[in-house]
Design an enzyme around this catalytic site. Sequence first.
Site, mmCIF file in Angstrom:
data_model
loop_
_atom_site.group_PDB
_atom_site.id
_atom_site.type_symbol
_atom_site.label_atom_id
_atom_site.label_comp_id
_atom_site.label_asym_id
_atom_site.label_seq_id
_atom_site.Cartn_x
_atom_site.Cartn_y
_atom_site.Cartn_z
ATOM 1 N N GLU A 284 -15.368 53.990 10.443
ATOM 2 C CA GLU A 284 -15.441 55.141 9.691
ATOM 3 C C GLU A 284 -14.572 55.030 9.030
ATOM 4 O O GLU A 284 -14.655 55.408 7.442
ATOM 5 C CB GLU A 284 -14.607 56.105 11.014
ATOM 6 C CG GLU A 284 -15.574 56.910 11.931
ATOM 7 C CD GLU A 284 -15.505 57.894 12.105
ATOM 8 O OE1 GLU A 284 -14.980 58.904 11.944
ATOM 9 O OE2 GLU A 284 -16.126 58.281 13.352
ATOM 10 N N CYS B 49 -24.235 52.542 20.191
ATOM 11 C CA CYS B 49 -23.196 53.863 19.753
ATOM 12 C C CYS B 49 -23.990 53.923 18.378
ATOM 13 O O CYS B 49 -23.952 52.609 17.713
ATOM 14 C CB CYS B 49 -21.553 53.377 19.596
ATOM 15 S SG CYS B 49 -20.599 54.266 18.765
ATOM 16 N N CYS C 71 -26.821 60.938 18.953
ATOM 17 C CA CYS C 71 -24.957 60.726 19.872
ATOM 18 C C CYS C 71 -25.201 59.687 20.842
ATOM 19 O O CYS C 71 -25.772 60.909 22.064
ATOM 20 C CB CYS C 71 -24.394 61.570 19.252
ATOM 21 S SG CYS C 71 -22.119 61.253 20.747
ATOM 22 N N HIS D 163 -22.620 53.848 15.418
ATOM 23 C CA HIS D 163 -21.355 52.967 14.279
ATOM 24 C C HIS D 163 -22.385 51.725 14.212
ATOM 25 O O HIS D 163 -21.528 51.411 13.546
ATOM 26 C CB HIS D 163 -20.545 53.540 14.121
ATOM 27 C CG HIS D 163 -19.685 55.049 14.306
ATOM 28 N ND1 HIS D 163 -20.217 56.101 15.780
ATOM 29 C CD2 HIS D 163 -18.892 55.423 13.118
ATOM 30 C CE1 HIS D 163 -19.121 57.246 14.567
ATOM 31 N NE2 HIS D 163 -19.138 56.205 14.119
ATOM 32 N N ASP E 131 -24.914 64.305 16.157
ATOM 33 C CA ASP E 131 -23.666 63.853 15.996
ATOM 34 C C ASP E 131 -22.589 64.011 16.298
ATOM 35 O O ASP E 131 -22.323 65.037 16.003
ATOM 36 C CB ASP E 131 -24.519 62.713 15.082
ATOM 37 C CG ASP E 131 -22.996 61.573 15.526
ATOM 38 O OD1 ASP E 131 -23.765 60.918 16.048
ATOM 39 O OD2 ASP E 131 -22.275 61.244 15.227
ATOM 40 N N SER E 132 -21.631 63.346 16.453
ATOM 41 C CA SER E 132 -20.999 63.803 16.765
ATOM 42 C C SER E 132 -20.013 63.730 15.701
ATOM 43 O O SER E 132 -18.277 64.334 15.423
ATOM 44 C CB SER E 132 -19.903 62.951 18.359
ATOM 45 O OG SER E 132 -20.024 61.342 17.629
HETATM 46 N N1 DGL Z 1 -21.968 59.002 17.718
HETATM 47 C C1 DGL Z 1 -20.665 58.195 18.997
HETATM 48 C C2 DGL Z 1 -22.206 57.636 20.150
HETATM 49 O O1 DGL Z 1 -22.883 57.333 19.287
HETATM 50 C C3 DGL Z 1 -19.800 57.355 18.077
HETATM 51 C C4 DGL Z 1 -19.359 58.034 17.867
HETATM 52 C C5 DGL Z 1 -18.217 59.212 19.178
HETATM 53 O O2 DGL Z 1 -17.729 58.896 20.058
HETATM 54 O O3 DGL Z 1 -17.974 60.612 19.046
HETATM 55 O O4 DGL Z 1 -21.546 57.584 21.275
#
Ligand code: DGL
Length: 252
Positions: A150, A180, A70, A182, A7-8
Amino acid sequence: MKVGVFDSGVGGLSVVKSLLEHRLFDEIIYYGDTARVPYGTKDKNTIIRYSLEALEFFNNFDIDLLITACNTVSAYALDEMREASRYGVVGVIEPGIRAVQNRLSDKNSEILITGTRATIASGRYQTALQDLGYRHLTAMQTGLFVPLVEEGIFEGPLLNEMMAYYFKDIPPPAAVILGCTHFPLIAKEMSGYFDNVPLMIHSGEAIVEYLVEQYGFTTSSKESQLKIFASDNVEGLRKVAKVWLGEDGQRV
Ligand code: DGL
Protein backbone atom coordinates in the site's frame (compact mmCIF):
# COMPACT_ATOMS: atom_id res chain seq x y z
CA MET A 1 -22.04 -7.26 -19.35
CA LYS A 2 -21.41 -5.19 -16.29
CA VAL A 3 -19.30 -6.69 -13.51
CA GLY A 4 -18.79 -5.47 -9.97
CA VAL A 5 -15.39 -6.01 -8.35
CA PHE A 6 -15.25 -5.78 -4.58
CA ASP A 7 -12.16 -5.56 -2.43
CA SER A 8 -11.31 -4.44 1.07
CA GLY A 9 -9.21 -1.63 -0.40
CA VAL A 10 -6.79 -0.95 -3.23
CA GLY A 11 -5.50 -4.52 -3.64
CA GLY A 12 -8.33 -5.70 -5.89
CA LEU A 13 -6.91 -3.48 -8.61
CA SER A 14 -4.44 -6.31 -9.26
CA VAL A 15 -7.46 -8.41 -10.27
CA VAL A 16 -8.92 -5.51 -12.28
CA LYS A 17 -5.64 -5.35 -14.21
CA SER A 18 -6.14 -8.92 -15.45
CA LEU A 19 -9.82 -8.25 -16.25
CA LEU A 20 -8.87 -5.17 -18.28
CA GLU A 21 -6.16 -7.06 -20.15
CA HIS A 22 -8.60 -9.78 -21.18
CA ARG A 23 -11.56 -7.44 -21.90
CA LEU A 24 -14.19 -9.90 -20.64
CA PHE A 25 -16.69 -7.19 -19.62
CA ASP A 26 -18.12 -3.99 -21.11
CA GLU A 27 -18.03 -2.23 -17.79
CA ILE A 28 -16.22 -2.80 -14.49
CA ILE A 29 -17.49 -1.14 -11.32
CA TYR A 30 -14.79 -1.31 -8.64
CA TYR A 31 -15.56 -0.72 -4.99
CA GLY A 32 -12.80 -0.71 -2.37
CA ASP A 33 -13.77 -0.46 1.28
CA THR A 34 -10.78 1.78 2.01
CA ALA A 35 -12.43 3.16 5.15
CA ARG A 36 -12.24 -0.24 6.84
CA VAL A 37 -9.25 -1.98 5.25
CA PRO A 38 -7.60 -4.30 6.31
CA TYR A 39 -10.14 -7.10 6.50
CA GLY A 40 -7.44 -9.73 6.93
CA THR A 41 -6.93 -8.95 10.62
CA LYS A 42 -10.67 -9.02 11.46
CA ASP A 43 -12.89 -11.80 12.80
CA LYS A 44 -15.18 -13.88 10.61
CA ASN A 45 -18.40 -12.12 11.71
CA THR A 46 -16.96 -8.69 11.00
CA ILE A 47 -15.73 -9.79 7.56
CA ILE A 48 -19.20 -11.15 6.74
CA ARG A 49 -20.93 -7.99 7.97
CA TYR A 50 -18.66 -5.68 5.99
CA SER A 51 -19.07 -7.84 2.88
CA LEU A 52 -22.87 -7.77 3.11
CA GLU A 53 -22.76 -4.01 3.56
CA ALA A 54 -20.71 -3.75 0.37
CA LEU A 55 -23.60 -5.37 -1.50
CA GLU A 56 -25.67 -2.29 -0.67
CA PHE A 57 -23.17 -0.22 -2.64
CA PHE A 58 -23.59 -2.45 -5.70
CA ASN A 59 -27.38 -2.06 -5.47
CA ASN A 60 -26.81 1.36 -7.06
CA PHE A 61 -25.64 -0.32 -10.26
CA ASP A 62 -27.33 -2.92 -12.34
CA ILE A 63 -24.45 -5.42 -12.28
CA ASP A 64 -24.70 -8.89 -13.84
CA LEU A 65 -21.97 -10.52 -11.78
CA LEU A 66 -19.91 -9.70 -8.71
CA ILE A 67 -16.29 -10.73 -8.28
CA THR A 68 -14.95 -10.62 -4.75
CA ALA A 69 -11.30 -9.94 -5.56
CA CYS A 70 -10.43 -10.09 -1.88
CA ASN A 71 -9.17 -13.49 -0.74
CA THR A 72 -10.27 -12.76 2.83
CA VAL A 73 -13.85 -12.07 1.74
CA SER A 74 -13.75 -15.09 -0.57
CA ALA A 75 -12.68 -17.25 2.39
CA TYR A 76 -15.49 -16.21 4.72
CA ALA A 77 -18.43 -14.43 3.14
CA LEU A 78 -19.22 -15.98 -0.26
CA ASP A 79 -22.23 -18.06 0.83
CA GLU A 80 -23.79 -15.14 2.69
CA MET A 81 -23.22 -12.77 -0.24
CA ARG A 82 -24.71 -15.24 -2.70
CA GLU A 83 -27.78 -15.66 -0.53
CA ALA A 84 -28.26 -11.90 -0.24
CA SER A 85 -27.83 -10.95 -3.91
CA ARG A 86 -29.78 -11.49 -7.12
CA TYR A 87 -26.69 -11.85 -9.34
CA GLY A 88 -23.89 -14.41 -9.28
CA VAL A 89 -21.01 -13.89 -6.84
CA VAL A 90 -17.61 -15.39 -7.66
CA GLY A 91 -14.66 -15.51 -5.29
CA VAL A 92 -10.97 -15.98 -6.04
CA ILE A 93 -10.13 -19.07 -3.99
CA GLU A 94 -11.79 -21.71 -6.17
CA PRO A 95 -10.20 -20.22 -9.31
CA GLY A 96 -6.82 -20.23 -7.54
CA ILE A 97 -7.20 -23.90 -6.65
CA ARG A 98 -8.17 -24.75 -10.23
CA ALA A 99 -5.16 -22.86 -11.53
CA VAL A 100 -2.92 -25.06 -9.36
CA GLN A 101 -4.73 -28.21 -10.45
CA ASN A 102 -4.41 -27.25 -14.14
CA ARG A 103 -0.69 -26.64 -13.87
CA LEU A 104 0.79 -28.86 -11.17
CA SER A 105 0.33 -32.58 -11.75
CA ASP A 106 2.95 -33.78 -9.24
CA LYS A 107 1.08 -34.11 -5.94
CA ASN A 108 4.40 -34.27 -4.06
CA SER A 109 5.29 -30.73 -5.09
CA GLU A 110 6.00 -28.20 -2.36
CA ILE A 111 3.29 -25.54 -2.35
CA LEU A 112 3.57 -22.31 -0.36
CA ILE A 113 0.26 -20.62 0.42
CA THR A 114 0.53 -16.96 1.42
CA GLY A 115 -2.31 -14.74 2.59
CA THR A 116 -3.70 -12.59 5.37
CA ARG A 117 -4.09 -13.96 8.88
CA ALA A 118 -7.83 -14.52 8.30
CA THR A 119 -7.40 -16.26 4.94
CA ILE A 120 -4.77 -18.64 6.28
CA ALA A 121 -6.80 -19.26 9.47
CA SER A 122 -9.86 -20.17 7.37
CA GLY A 123 -7.90 -23.14 5.97
CA ARG A 124 -9.76 -22.78 2.63
CA TYR A 125 -6.76 -23.17 0.37
CA GLN A 126 -5.21 -25.88 2.53
CA THR A 127 -8.36 -28.04 2.72
CA ALA A 128 -9.13 -27.78 -0.99
CA LEU A 129 -5.56 -28.68 -1.98
CA GLN A 130 -5.41 -31.57 0.49
CA ASP A 131 -8.69 -32.90 -0.90
CA LEU A 132 -7.06 -32.90 -4.34
CA GLY A 133 -4.17 -34.96 -2.96
CA TYR A 134 -1.44 -32.33 -2.62
CA ARG A 135 0.64 -33.40 0.36
CA HIS A 136 3.35 -30.81 0.89
CA LEU A 137 1.69 -27.58 1.86
CA THR A 138 3.10 -24.69 3.87
CA ALA A 139 0.49 -22.09 4.76
CA MET A 140 1.83 -18.82 6.03
CA GLN A 141 0.14 -15.59 7.03
CA THR A 142 2.25 -12.80 5.54
CA GLY A 143 0.10 -9.80 6.40
CA LEU A 144 3.04 -7.40 6.76
CA PHE A 145 3.32 -7.35 2.98
CA VAL A 146 -0.07 -5.61 2.77
CA PRO A 147 0.89 -2.19 4.22
CA LEU A 148 4.23 -2.36 2.41
CA VAL A 149 2.53 -2.70 -0.96
CA GLU A 150 0.00 0.00 0.00
CA GLU A 151 2.98 2.29 0.58
CA GLY A 152 4.09 1.56 -2.99
CA ILE A 153 7.14 -0.44 -1.88
CA PHE A 154 7.50 -3.32 -4.32
CA GLU A 155 11.22 -4.03 -3.93
CA GLY A 156 14.27 -3.15 -1.85
CA PRO A 157 15.73 -3.82 1.58
CA LEU A 158 12.49 -3.59 3.59
CA LEU A 159 10.79 -6.19 1.43
CA ASN A 160 13.90 -8.38 1.45
CA GLU A 161 13.98 -8.22 5.24
CA MET A 162 10.32 -9.21 5.47
CA MET A 163 10.72 -12.08 3.05
CA ALA A 164 13.67 -13.38 5.05
CA TYR A 165 11.60 -13.07 8.24
CA TYR A 166 8.72 -15.08 6.81
CA PHE A 167 10.45 -17.52 4.47
CA LYS A 168 13.82 -18.35 6.03
CA ASP A 169 12.79 -21.89 7.07
CA ILE A 170 10.59 -22.70 4.08
CA PRO A 171 11.67 -25.38 1.59
CA PRO A 172 11.94 -23.99 -1.97
CA PRO A 173 8.41 -24.24 -3.39
CA ALA A 174 7.35 -25.47 -6.82
CA ALA A 175 4.36 -23.13 -6.57
CA VAL A 176 3.43 -20.08 -4.52
CA ILE A 177 -0.20 -19.12 -4.10
CA LEU A 178 -0.45 -15.34 -3.91
CA GLY A 179 -3.52 -15.61 -1.68
CA CYS A 180 -3.95 -11.89 -1.18
CA THR A 181 -4.78 -9.18 -3.70
CA HIS A 182 -1.63 -7.20 -2.84
CA PHE A 183 0.89 -9.93 -3.43
CA PRO A 184 0.98 -9.98 -7.26
CA LEU A 185 2.77 -6.65 -7.02
CA ILE A 186 5.68 -8.31 -5.23
CA ALA A 187 5.42 -11.65 -7.04
CA LYS A 188 8.65 -11.15 -8.97
CA GLU A 189 10.58 -10.45 -5.79
CA MET A 190 9.00 -13.40 -3.98
CA SER A 191 9.84 -15.72 -6.84
CA GLY A 192 13.40 -14.34 -6.90
CA TYR A 193 13.79 -14.94 -3.17
CA PHE A 194 13.46 -18.68 -3.82
CA ASP A 195 15.67 -18.56 -6.96
CA ASN A 196 12.69 -18.36 -9.31
CA VAL A 197 9.63 -20.34 -8.34
CA PRO A 198 8.29 -22.17 -11.42
CA LEU A 199 4.66 -21.33 -10.69
CA MET A 200 3.18 -18.18 -9.12
CA ILE A 201 -0.61 -18.34 -8.76
CA HIS A 202 -2.18 -14.89 -9.17
CA SER A 203 -5.88 -14.37 -8.32
CA GLY A 204 -6.42 -12.08 -11.32
CA GLU A 205 -5.10 -14.52 -13.89
CA ALA A 206 -6.81 -17.42 -12.10
CA ILE A 207 -10.21 -15.73 -12.18
CA VAL A 208 -9.94 -14.80 -15.85
CA GLU A 209 -9.16 -18.43 -16.67
CA TYR A 210 -12.06 -19.57 -14.46
CA LEU A 211 -14.56 -17.16 -16.05
CA VAL A 212 -13.55 -18.32 -19.52
CA GLU A 213 -13.66 -22.03 -18.60
CA GLN A 214 -16.71 -22.10 -16.33
CA TYR A 215 -18.86 -19.26 -17.64
CA GLY A 216 -17.78 -19.19 -21.27
CA PHE A 217 -16.75 -15.52 -21.25
CA THR A 218 -14.79 -14.41 -24.29
CA THR A 219 -12.46 -11.52 -25.03
CA SER A 220 -14.15 -8.57 -26.69
CA SER A 221 -12.53 -6.29 -29.23
CA LYS A 222 -13.67 -3.29 -27.17
CA GLU A 223 -11.86 -2.03 -24.08
CA SER A 224 -13.77 -2.27 -20.78
CA GLN A 225 -14.93 0.90 -19.09
CA LEU A 226 -13.66 1.16 -15.52
CA LYS A 227 -15.33 3.14 -12.75
CA ILE A 228 -13.66 3.30 -9.36
CA PHE A 229 -15.38 3.95 -6.04
CA ALA A 230 -14.20 3.77 -2.44
CA SER A 231 -15.64 4.24 1.03
CA ASP A 232 -12.81 6.66 1.87
CA ASN A 233 -10.08 8.60 0.06
CA VAL A 234 -11.28 7.92 -3.49
CA GLU A 235 -8.59 10.20 -4.87
CA GLY A 236 -5.89 8.08 -3.18
CA LEU A 237 -7.36 4.94 -4.75
CA ARG A 238 -7.48 6.58 -8.20
CA LYS A 239 -3.82 7.55 -7.86
CA VAL A 240 -2.86 3.97 -7.00
CA ALA A 241 -4.93 2.80 -9.97
CA LYS A 242 -2.89 5.00 -12.30
CA VAL A 243 0.34 3.46 -10.99
CA TRP A 244 -0.82 -0.16 -10.79
CA LEU A 245 -2.85 -0.30 -13.97
CA GLY A 246 -0.25 1.41 -16.14
CA GLU A 247 -1.81 2.78 -19.30
CA ASP A 248 -5.20 1.38 -18.36
CA GLY A 249 -5.13 3.57 -15.27
CA GLN A 250 -5.33 6.59 -17.54
CA ARG A 251 -8.94 5.67 -18.22
CA VAL A 252 -9.99 5.78 -14.57
N1 DGL B 1 -7.71 -7.72 0.01
C1 DGL B 1 -7.21 -8.55 1.08
C2 DGL B 1 -7.07 -9.99 0.62
O1 DGL B 1 -6.96 -10.27 -0.57
C3 DGL B 1 -5.90 -8.04 1.63
C4 DGL B 1 -5.98 -6.77 2.42
C5 DGL B 1 -6.82 -6.87 3.68
O2 DGL B 1 -6.35 -7.43 4.69
O3 DGL B 1 -7.94 -6.39 3.64
O4 DGL B 1 -7.10 -10.88 1.43
